[in-house]
Design a protein around this motif. Sequence first.
Motif, PDB file in Angstrom:
ATOM      1  N   ASN A  52       0.852  -1.186   0.000  1.00  8.37           N
ATOM      2  CA  ASN A  52       0.000   0.000   0.000  1.00  8.37           C
ATOM      3  C   ASN A  52       0.892   1.241   0.000  1.00  8.37           C
ATOM      4  O   ASN A  52       1.621   1.507   0.941  1.00  8.37           O
ATOM      5  CB  ASN A  52      -0.897  -0.015   1.237  1.00  8.37           C
ATOM      6  CG  ASN A  52      -1.814   1.183   1.282  1.00  8.37           C
ATOM      7  OD1 ASN A  52      -1.357   2.310   1.165  1.00  8.37           O
ATOM      8  ND2 ASN A  52      -3.095   0.934   1.432  1.00  8.37           N
ATOM      9  N   GLN A  53       0.790   1.991  -1.105  1.00  7.43           N
ATOM     10  CA  GLN A  53       1.722   3.097  -1.261  1.00  7.43           C
ATOM     11  C   GLN A  53       1.459   4.230  -0.288  1.00  7.43           C
ATOM     12  O   GLN A  53       2.393   4.915   0.149  1.00  7.43           O
ATOM     13  CB  GLN A  53       1.683   3.618  -2.692  1.00  7.43           C
ATOM     14  CG  GLN A  53       2.176   2.624  -3.724  1.00  7.43           C
ATOM     15  CD  GLN A  53       3.657   2.322  -3.602  1.00  7.43           C
ATOM     16  OE1 GLN A  53       4.374   2.991  -2.866  1.00  7.43           O
ATOM     17  NE2 GLN A  53       4.120   1.303  -4.301  1.00  7.43           N
ATOM     18  N   ASN A  54       0.230   4.419   0.056  1.00  7.13           N
ATOM     19  CA  ASN A  54      -0.051   5.460   1.043  1.00  7.13           C
ATOM     20  C   ASN A  54       0.668   5.147   2.343  1.00  7.13           C
ATOM     21  O   ASN A  54       1.302   6.017   2.947  1.00  7.13           O
ATOM     22  CB  ASN A  54      -1.556   5.577   1.286  1.00  7.13           C
ATOM     23  CG  ASN A  54      -2.175   6.663   0.441  1.00  7.13           C
ATOM     24  OD1 ASN A  54      -1.474   7.551  -0.039  1.00  7.13           O
ATOM     25  ND2 ASN A  54      -3.479   6.603   0.251  1.00  7.13           N
ATOM     26  N   ALA A  55       0.557   3.914   2.750  1.00  2.00           N
ATOM     27  CA  ALA A  55       1.196   3.508   3.999  1.00  2.00           C
ATOM     28  C   ALA A  55       2.718   3.582   3.864  1.00  2.00           C
ATOM     29  O   ALA A  55       3.416   4.131   4.723  1.00  2.00           O
ATOM     30  CB  ALA A  55       0.776   2.091   4.349  1.00  2.00           C
TER      31      ALA A  55
ATOM     32  N   ASN B  54      -1.795  11.696   3.332  1.00  2.00           N
ATOM     33  CA  ASN B  54      -1.428  10.291   3.220  1.00  2.00           C
ATOM     34  C   ASN B  54      -1.848   9.539   4.474  1.00  2.00           C
ATOM     35  O   ASN B  54      -2.418   8.449   4.398  1.00  2.00           O
ATOM     36  CB  ASN B  54       0.087  10.150   3.013  1.00  2.00           C
ATOM     37  CG  ASN B  54       0.432  10.033   1.551  1.00  2.00           C
ATOM     38  OD1 ASN B  54      -0.414   9.687   0.734  1.00  2.00           O
ATOM     39  ND2 ASN B  54       1.675  10.316   1.217  1.00  2.00           N
ATOM     40  N   ALA B  55      -1.568  10.140   5.594  1.00  2.92           N
ATOM     41  CA  ALA B  55      -1.919   9.504   6.862  1.00  2.92           C
ATOM     42  C   ALA B  55      -3.433   9.413   7.015  1.00  2.92           C
ATOM     43  O   ALA B  55      -3.990   8.363   7.341  1.00  2.92           O
ATOM     44  CB  ALA B  55      -1.317  10.278   8.018  1.00  2.92           C
ATOM     45  N   LEU B  58      -4.951   6.936   4.641  1.00  2.00           N
ATOM     46  CA  LEU B  58      -4.622   5.574   5.061  1.00  2.00           C
ATOM     47  C   LEU B  58      -5.565   5.161   6.174  1.00  2.00           C
ATOM     48  O   LEU B  58      -6.102   4.053   6.195  1.00  2.00           O
ATOM     49  CB  LEU B  58      -3.170   5.533   5.557  1.00  2.00           C
ATOM     50  CG  LEU B  58      -2.748   4.255   6.257  1.00  2.00           C
ATOM     51  CD1 LEU B  58      -2.874   3.077   5.305  1.00  2.00           C
ATOM     52  CD2 LEU B  58      -1.326   4.364   6.769  1.00  2.00           C
ATOM     53  N   ARG B 120      -4.224  -2.189  -6.905  1.00  4.06           N
ATOM     54  CA  ARG B 120      -3.826  -3.002  -5.762  1.00  4.06           C
ATOM     55  C   ARG B 120      -2.960  -2.261  -4.772  1.00  4.06           C
ATOM     56  O   ARG B 120      -2.778  -2.714  -3.641  1.00  4.06           O
ATOM     57  CB  ARG B 120      -3.088  -4.251  -6.243  1.00  4.06           C
ATOM     58  CG  ARG B 120      -3.840  -5.051  -7.273  1.00  4.06           C
ATOM     59  CD  ARG B 120      -3.152  -6.377  -7.493  1.00  4.06           C
ATOM     60  NE  ARG B 120      -3.679  -7.356  -6.574  1.00  4.06           N
ATOM     61  CZ  ARG B 120      -4.544  -8.290  -6.923  1.00  4.06           C
ATOM     62  NH1 ARG B 120      -4.950  -8.379  -8.165  1.00  4.06           N
ATOM     63  NH2 ARG B 120      -4.979  -9.148  -6.034  1.00  4.06           N
ATOM     64  N   SER B 121      -2.384  -1.179  -5.161  1.00  8.36           N
ATOM     65  CA  SER B 121      -1.489  -0.496  -4.236  1.00  8.36           C
ATOM     66  C   SER B 121      -2.224   0.585  -3.453  1.00  8.36           C
ATOM     67  O   SER B 121      -1.609   1.340  -2.719  1.00  8.36           O
ATOM     68  CB  SER B 121      -0.318   0.132  -4.995  1.00  8.36           C
ATOM     69  OG  SER B 121      -0.804   1.158  -5.829  1.00  8.36           O
ATOM     70  N   GLY B 122      -3.525   0.628  -3.629  1.00 10.47           N
ATOM     71  CA  GLY B 122      -4.314   1.544  -2.816  1.00 10.47           C
ATOM     72  C   GLY B 122      -4.043   2.999  -3.067  1.00 10.47           C
ATOM     73  O   GLY B 122      -4.234   3.827  -2.178  1.00 10.47           O
ATOM     74  N   ARG B 123      -3.590   3.329  -4.275  1.00  8.79           N
ATOM     75  CA  ARG B 123      -3.304   4.724  -4.529  1.00  8.79           C
ATOM     76  C   ARG B 123      -4.522   5.479  -5.019  1.00  8.79           C
ATOM     77  O   ARG B 123      -4.600   6.685  -4.882  1.00  8.79           O
ATOM     78  CB  ARG B 123      -2.193   4.834  -5.576  1.00  8.79           C
ATOM     79  CG  ARG B 123      -0.867   5.000  -4.926  1.00  8.79           C
ATOM     80  CD  ARG B 123       0.197   5.209  -5.948  1.00  8.79           C
ATOM     81  NE  ARG B 123       0.318   4.036  -6.794  1.00  8.79           N
ATOM     82  CZ  ARG B 123       1.395   3.767  -7.511  1.00  8.79           C
ATOM     83  NH1 ARG B 123       2.408   4.588  -7.457  1.00  8.79           N
ATOM     84  NH2 ARG B 123       1.455   2.713  -8.263  1.00  8.79           N
TER      85      ARG B 123
END
Lengths: 356, 356
Positions: A52-55, B54-55, B58, B120-123
């Motif tokens: 997860n890129q945000n994380a 971002n935080a 997330l 899949r990377s949650g962006r």
Amino acid sequence: MSNKPVSLKVLAAHLGLTVPTVSRALNGYADISPATRERVRRAADELGYRPNQNARRLSIGNPETVGYLMPRIGQSIAQPFVAQLLQGLGEALGKRHWDLLVSHAESASDELAQIEKLTRSGRVSGLVISRPLRNDPRLQLLQDLKFPFVVHGRTGSSTDYAWYDVDGEDAFVTSVNHLVGLGHSRIAFVGSPLQFQFAQDRLIGYERGMVVNGLTVDKDLIQIAEFSDDGGEAATNILLDLPQPPTAIVCVSDTMALGALAAIRGRGLRPGVHVSVIGYDGLQFGNHSNPPLTTMAQPQAHAGRRLGDMLMAIIDGDKPSKHQELQRAQLLRRMTDGPMHTAADQKLVSTREETT
Amino acid sequence: MSNKPVSLKVLAAHLGLTVPTVSRALNGYADISPATRERVRRAADELGYRPNQNARRLSIGNPETVGYLMPRIGQSIAQPFVAQLLQGLGEALGKRHWDLLVSHAESASDELAQIEKLTRSGRVSGLVISRPLRNDPRLQLLQDLKFPFVVHGRTGSSTDYAWYDVDGEDAFVTSVNHLVGLGHSRIAFVGSPLQFQFAQDRLIGYERGMVVNGLTVDKDLIQIAEFSDDGGEAATNILLDLPQPPTAIVCVSDTMALGALAAIRGRGLRPGVHVSVIGYDGLQFGNHSNPPLTTMAQPQAHAGRRLGDMLMAIIDGDKPSKHQELQRAQLLRRMTDGPMHTAADQKLVSTREETT
DNA sequence: ACGCTAACCGAAACCGGTTTCGGTGCACAA
DNA sequence: TTGTGCACCGAAACCGGTTTCGGTTAGCGT
């Protein structure tokens, strides 16, 4: 197939390992045995794991994202270069798997607000600014914030930040030289408001070109108008109404040049025959104007790539002033530059049909 | 002024409160006294606090970001609509403070890889796809992943996803009708490869238009070529070489239409007089082609806004099939549509100079 | 057989927020 | 005076990763 993204946690559970171990395995840390590393890798792309890129970015303290502020210029056809620039930017960023965020504001003050927001909210690691003004509050703000940025274009006080620019001054000297070579001496300049630094640069280039060639700079031959095709048309009409109209016109952009062509045709004159026109930008569409537009071409995608690379280097710690690139524009001759049309009253129009 | 972004932690410390309390105060929770809430608010914008997105994202489990996949079509002038579309998208997303991410791929397979990665990377919380193919693997993939997306355009199996499209079929019926009304009967179609769904739609519209008007669909009058101005020029040259050449041509896009104009002029014929041409897209540049291009116009910025709104609604839980919008294109008459040019061998060219 | 070191992995803390759950202190009613 | 309840805030857990720090275990030399 699968739908929900698999997290590090489930991957770790699936392997009977802990989360940190799996993380380090995937990131190639030395304190993971080659055996488990391989095992983890295999399981990872079996389950289709993607961090997860945000994380991840939150954790490493780098958004790995670059913001592009769309130039905000009325409703005109001023943005044709944006798509290519974005493409170039995307290419450069993609090499390091960074992301590209585009943002556009509705007003000048909104633009500053956007910058504030983007920088302070940790969404981007750097910004790309297009078309700086002569005294651009955006650059001021970014410098105050000490936030990484690169400028597509440059201003007068351009020593302390990074920029990529095409040498507009040089380009207009080239344009004027070329026209003088064709026999012209009454050469006019159609420009956009001088708050844009590029407008200023190109005007200076025009003036220098005139002086270099021993021509006087006639204030009447300098027309500033709205940055659009209509603006170009209006400015050109004023020029053509002059007692001594110009025989050639250099335009601050292709868009304005298209307006100039319209004005010239509107009087039954032929661009490139009775009045020469040289634009600036190298838009591909220029091939299809009436007639095809001679212009100063430049590689926009290349600009995007360079800007991206420069910005990432700066974010990595480079001094901004180390990254300043000046590109030269190339004269792209199409059909609107021609020899000085002497004699014969301008009312006399050739009957030759232009052929592309 | 200030430079380093201030976090919730320092804000809390500054206030003598804990982090969660400050967070809830700023987010208007009811269990915070009005007094402290006000105190927190004031301190927040005094210190220029902005939550780290971002935080935040997330934590709330929503990237609040929409991805746009740049259409990947050779080097052609095919992207002028992108800037406007992005603008519209940005406007819609901006209303809810979402972000816009643009991504472009280098090949078809790379495009699928990009989608895999982005989803899949949650962006991103959703994707916008332009110019779907007839059997588009990207849509297939997104449906398999059950990932929110909207399509700018639509395909044959368009019932189960969300899309915004301009009715290309209808537009071409309109074009043909218009030309028939001008007296034309030998009307040709210049198209791009039929793998693009829009190319297919518009061809069908052309054929339907012909049939509706009692004209036969002559296979020779349908020319498919590369999706670019050069492609349009080549296709048109083939048409003009026919024993019985067309007197009017409808083109799948303005870009190809520009090529058609070039081909027509190349033979000393005049578009709009000897051969009519109608494009599709409504590019503003069409005003400046030779002669100005008649076209089927459409509001790209509006498309962007609608796509953005639709996508966010879907992400909020709406059924995709609820969001399907068909827009009609408007005939924008400029100079390339004219009455059927009868009699007089086409070699006879009017000497009138065209005036914009 | 013992100690030492290196290899390997887990525990814990952190990035910067959000959200649930408890617990204190006060006002109020009984 | 003692409960009862509510207003208000802190503690703790979580989102999904990264990174530092310790602690086993095994291998090695002596």
